[in-house]
Design an enzyme around this catalytic site. Structure first.
Site, PDB file in Angstrom:
ATOM      1  CG  ASP A   1      -2.301  -0.555   0.913  1.00 43.66           C
ATOM      2  OD1 ASP A   1      -2.598  -0.722  -0.301  1.00 43.66           O
ATOM      3  OD2 ASP A   1      -3.067  -0.830   1.852  1.00 43.66           O
TER       4      ASP A   1
ATOM      5  CE  LYS B   1      -4.797   2.256   1.075  1.00 44.99           C
ATOM      6  NZ  LYS B   1      -5.284   1.442   2.193  1.00 44.99           N
TER       7      LYS B   1
END
Lengths: 117, 358
Positions: free
Chosen positions: B218, B221
């Site tokens: 991730d 992000k």
């Protein structure tokens, strides 16, 4: 070791210089084993074995004697025991027995000169 | 000789010979350089060797002896695994016999002829003992260096993981989560690869690299605005489109890290960052990959991400109980997954659920 003894031993069949080299110049050790050679039982046992025509007994004792004569630089006796052992191991017992008088003669000579001091 | 200095520095040799003159002769030759033990036949000799093999730097072994001969001693040493550990010298009156040949076959270092010639036997034995000593020194040095290298490599790997986790956790903080999420994704990925057939054919190192790469799934992000990332309610379709770019942006970000590109982790990390929202039925993003087009590690992280999100409280939802999590995944409420992946996942789910017990 004095020169006289050394020469006498040499004449009787002990190559003293060669033996001393093997004993790293340690005369006391050489003398100790020369005396031990005289009292070693293998010789009388070899004679007994020869009388009984005991081949195994002869091989064992002749082998030990050959080793000792090698280490103590007795070229004649060493040669005789080498021949005897070869004969015994190849089954020629008569040849081995025939060497006994010569062996005794050389043996007595060497022992006599060692014991003389 | 400098080795005469102390008992500790002196090597010890064992003389095995039934003939007293031979024993004394050899003792007389070697005692200036070595500590000496003597044995009158093979049986006594082998008993001494077996009692303490490290004690001897060399064995001088007579070939012909009563009770146990030289060859028998060699056979016993071979059986004890002592061949080439202690150098053995065969002392014999006859050089070229079957005995010598067999002795060489049983690993004797050299054959010494009787009657011995002192400087020769001394030279030969010393050379071999020196060789063995050098070999032993070298071996222990290599072992030390190896363990030092392993320690250092482990330290570097730990540091790597620490830094990668720190980076990923920093990003997690933005949407109000602790760093535990990425740690759990790492562990779930590792557990699945290690305990199911999905890890078949992968080396230990590959499993470690994939698990490490999963931590970075991730990272993209960081490029998503706070108001979207932390929005408690439903995202608008524009917001959702922006949110979806964390996959491609993550892969791009990783590409810019020069040091990572050279590492084994790199290709896994990019693949996982970009494809952990693809779906088995082809309805995922960003590339709409389908079925086996999606790598198995991207699939595993995808499922791990869903499982972890359901099992924990998030800004937009509470934690679900375990039974509910399982049924939601099984019924396809959170996306379609590879049936084989699901089967493997459920086979270890019991173990995974323990991560959420506290």
């Amino acid at each position: 070791m004095d020169k006289q003894r050394s020469e006498m031993l040499y004449e009787s069949g002990v190559d003293v210089n060669d033996a001393l080299a093997r004993f790293m110049g340690n005369e006391a050790l050489l003398e100790k084993f020369l005396l031990k050679f005289c009292s070693d039982k293998n010789y009388s046992e070899l004679k007994d074995a020869a009388l009984r025509r005991d081949v195994d007994g002869m091989i064992r004792t002749s082998h030990s004697l050959k080793g000792m004569c090698g280490n103590l630089s007795m070229p004649k006796l060493f040669g005789l025991f080498t021949d005897q052992l070869t004969a015994l191991r190849s089954g020629k017992t008569e040849d081995a027995l025939r060497l006994m008088p010569q062996i005794s003669e050389e043996y007595d000579k060497v022992v006599k000169s060692i014991k003389k001091s | 000789m400098d080795r005469l200095m102390s008992d500790e520095a002196m090597d010890r040799i064992l003389i095995i010979d039934d003939d007293e003159i031979n024993r004394e002769l050899l003792d007389n030759i070697f005692s200036a350089y070595y500590l000496i033990d003597k044995a009158e036949n093979g049986k006594i000799g082998i008993d001494r060797i077996e009692a303490d093999p490290d004690r001897y730097s060399a064995v001088l072994l007579d070939a012909m002896m009563p009770v146990m001969d030289g060859l028998e001693v060699l056979r016993r040493m071979e059986k004890d695994g002592l061949r080439n550990v202690i150098p053995v010298f065969l002392i014999t009156a006859e050089a070229s016999t079957d005995v010598t040949r067999e002795a060489y076959e049983l690993g004797v270092m050299d054959v010494i002829l009787k009657p011995v010639v002192p400087y020769l036997v001394l030279k030969r034995v010393n050379s071999i003992v020196e060789l063995f000593r050098a070999r032993k020194r070298l071996r222990s040095r290599v072992r030390m260096q190896e363990s030092e290298l392993i320690k250092r490599a482990r330290r570097i790997a730990e540091l790597n993981r620490g830094m990668i986790t720190a980076l990923a956790a920093a990003i997690e903080f933005r949407n109000g989560e602790s760093g535990e999420h990425v740690s759990r994704i790492h562990d779930i990925t590792e557990i699945i690869l290690r305990n199911t057939k999905l890890g078949d054919g992968l080396t230990e190192e590959e499993i470690m690299n994939i698990s490490l790469a999963s931590i970075m799934h991730d990272v993209g992000k960081i490029a998503i605005p706070d108001y979207i990332l932390s929005k408690p309610g439903r995202l608008t379709s524009e917001e959702y489109d922006i949110m979806k770019t964390h996959t491609t942006k993550g892969a791009q970000l990783l590409e810019t890290i020069h040091e990572l590109r050279g590492s084994e982790v790199y290709s896994y990390a990019c693949d996982i960052a970009r494809h952990h929202h693809e779906r088995w039925d082809g309805r995922g993003y960003p590339d709409g990959l389908k079925g086996d087009e999606i790598s198995i590690w991207a699939q595993i992280v995808s499922l791990a991400d869903v499982y972890d999100a359901l099992s924990c409280k998030r800004v937009y939802k509470d934690a679900f109980p375990r039974e509910k999590v399982i049924s939601m995944i099984r019924n396809g409420e959170c996306g379609t997954f590879n049936p084989q992946l699901l089967q493997c996942f459920f086979s270890v789910e019991d173990k995974l659920s323990r991560m959420y017990e506290n």
